[in-house]
Design an enzyme around this catalytic site. Structure first.
Site, PDB file in Angstrom:
ATOM      1  N   CYS A 145     -10.700  -3.712  -4.485  1.00  0.00           N
ATOM      2  CA  CYS A 145      -9.622  -4.577  -5.010  1.00  0.00           C
ATOM      3  C   CYS A 145     -10.208  -5.834  -5.643  1.00  0.00           C
ATOM      4  O   CYS A 145      -9.748  -6.284  -6.687  1.00  0.00           O
ATOM      5  CB  CYS A 145      -8.643  -4.957  -3.906  1.00  0.00           C
ATOM      6  N   GLU A 177      -2.778  -4.781  -3.324  1.00  0.00           N
ATOM      7  CA  GLU A 177      -3.197  -5.703  -4.392  1.00  0.00           C
ATOM      8  C   GLU A 177      -3.205  -4.986  -5.740  1.00  0.00           C
ATOM      9  O   GLU A 177      -2.818  -5.549  -6.769  1.00  0.00           O
ATOM     10  CB  GLU A 177      -4.615  -6.233  -4.107  1.00  0.00           C
ATOM     11  N   CYS A 194     -10.136  -5.626  -0.112  1.00  0.00           N
ATOM     12  CA  CYS A 194     -11.377  -4.856   0.030  1.00  0.00           C
ATOM     13  C   CYS A 194     -12.242  -5.033  -1.225  1.00  0.00           C
ATOM     14  O   CYS A 194     -11.782  -5.582  -2.244  1.00  0.00           O
ATOM     15  CB  CYS A 194     -11.057  -3.374   0.253  1.00  0.00           C
ATOM     16  N   GLU A 225       0.273   5.345   0.629  1.00  0.00           N
ATOM     17  CA  GLU A 225      -0.710   6.337   1.062  1.00  0.00           C
ATOM     18  C   GLU A 225      -0.329   7.742   0.605  1.00  0.00           C
ATOM     19  O   GLU A 225       0.828   8.000   0.263  1.00  0.00           O
ATOM     20  CB  GLU A 225      -0.845   6.283   2.590  1.00  0.00           C
ATOM     21  N   ASN A 271       0.841  -1.195   0.000  1.00  0.00           N
ATOM     22  CA  ASN A 271       0.000   0.000   0.000  1.00  0.00           C
ATOM     23  C   ASN A 271       0.878   1.248   0.000  1.00  0.00           C
ATOM     24  O   ASN A 271       1.975   1.265   0.567  1.00  0.00           O
ATOM     25  CB  ASN A 271      -0.981  -0.006   1.184  1.00  0.00           C
TER      26      ASN A 271
HETATM   27  N1  THU Z   1      -5.346  -1.568   2.212  1.00  0.00           N
HETATM   28  C1  THU Z   1      -4.814  -2.309   1.188  1.00  0.00           C
HETATM   29  O1  THU Z   1      -3.629  -2.151   0.829  1.00  0.00           O
HETATM   30  N2  THU Z   1      -5.613  -3.219   0.573  1.00  0.00           N
HETATM   31  C2  THU Z   1      -6.941  -3.416   0.864  1.00  0.00           C
HETATM   32  O2  THU Z   1      -7.657  -4.032   0.081  1.00  0.00           O
HETATM   33  C3  THU Z   1      -7.457  -2.889   2.124  1.00  0.00           C
HETATM   34  C4  THU Z   1      -6.724  -1.692   2.649  1.00  0.00           C
HETATM   35  C5  THU Z   1      -4.498  -0.547   2.847  1.00  0.00           C
HETATM   36  C6  THU Z   1      -4.913   0.854   2.472  1.00  0.00           C
HETATM   37  C7  THU Z   1      -4.425   1.673   3.650  1.00  0.00           C
HETATM   38  O3  THU Z   1      -3.104   2.108   3.385  1.00  0.00           O
HETATM   39  C8  THU Z   1      -4.412   0.685   4.809  1.00  0.00           C
HETATM   40  O4  THU Z   1      -4.588  -0.609   4.255  1.00  0.00           O
HETATM   41  C9  THU Z   1      -5.504   0.925   5.826  1.00  0.00           C
HETATM   42  O5  THU Z   1      -6.762   0.965   5.215  1.00  0.00           O
HETATM   43 ZN    ZN Z   2      -8.323  -2.747  -1.601  1.00  0.00          ZN
END
Ligand code: THU
Ligand code: ZN
Length: 157
Positions: A112, A74, A109, A63, A61
């Site tokens: 994704c 993902e 999520c 941000e 991830n």
């Molecule tokens: N996050 C992901 O990388 N993938 C997901 O499908 C769920 C959430 C990350 C995004 C954010 O940086 C952190 O998890 C908290 O939501």
């Molecule tokens: Zn996601």
């Protein structure tokens, strides 16, 4: 039920194959730590995708300070495979396996799941793991996580 010796061997063989495959995916996901950037949530997610020709791509991830432009692990792994020509080499349904690991079991999520479906083989598997290895990884079909998907099929693709 009586078990045939052959069945038992096949079961062990399949389990070992899975373990080797999971080890490779785990290693690819952990390599993506180098792109990790989550100073706001402090929640690290690492992912890896496997193509139909056995190539692995990792992602983490990433941000952004406005908090809404965050890229999910993902999605980043998927984009790395696309950038390396997965679709032009293999056609649209090249995605065989997705691996995701975090501090606790974190299935992809909804967004994704939808994005993964765009390039997924109909039998695509999703493996959810934890960084500390305290739980055994959860293995599910993407279609279990995204039943009755809206996708390229709706456009006849
Ligand atoms: N996050 C992901 O990388 N993938 C997901 O499908 C769920 C959430 C990350 C995004 C954010 O940086 C952190 O998890 C908290 O939501
Ligand atoms: Zn996601």
């Amino acid at each position: 039920m009586r078990r045939l010796p052959g069945d038992a061997c096949a079961a062990v063989h399949t389990r070992q194959m899975h373990e080797r495959q999971i080890d490779r995916l785990r290693a690819a996901a952990h390599e993506a730590r180098q792109m990790h950037w989550a100073p706001y949530s402090r929640y690290m997610v690492l992912a890896a995708v496997e193509t139909a020709d056995g190539r692995l791509y990792g992602g983490s991830n990433v941000e952004a300070a406005n908090l809404t432009l965050t890229k999910h692990a993902e999605e980043v792994a998927l984009l790395c495979a696309l950038a390396d020509g997965a679709t032009s080499r293999l056609g649209r349904q090249w995605l065989k396996t997705v691996y995701v690991t975090a501090g606790q079991l974190s299935p992809p999520c909804g967004g994704c799941r939808q994005m993964l479906w765009e390039f997924a083989d109909p039998d695509c598997l999703v493996i959810c793991d934890t960084m500390d290895g305290d739980h055994s990884p959860l293995v599910m079909a993407l279609t279990q996580l995204l039943p009755h998907p809206f996708g390229p099929e709706n456009f006849g693709l």
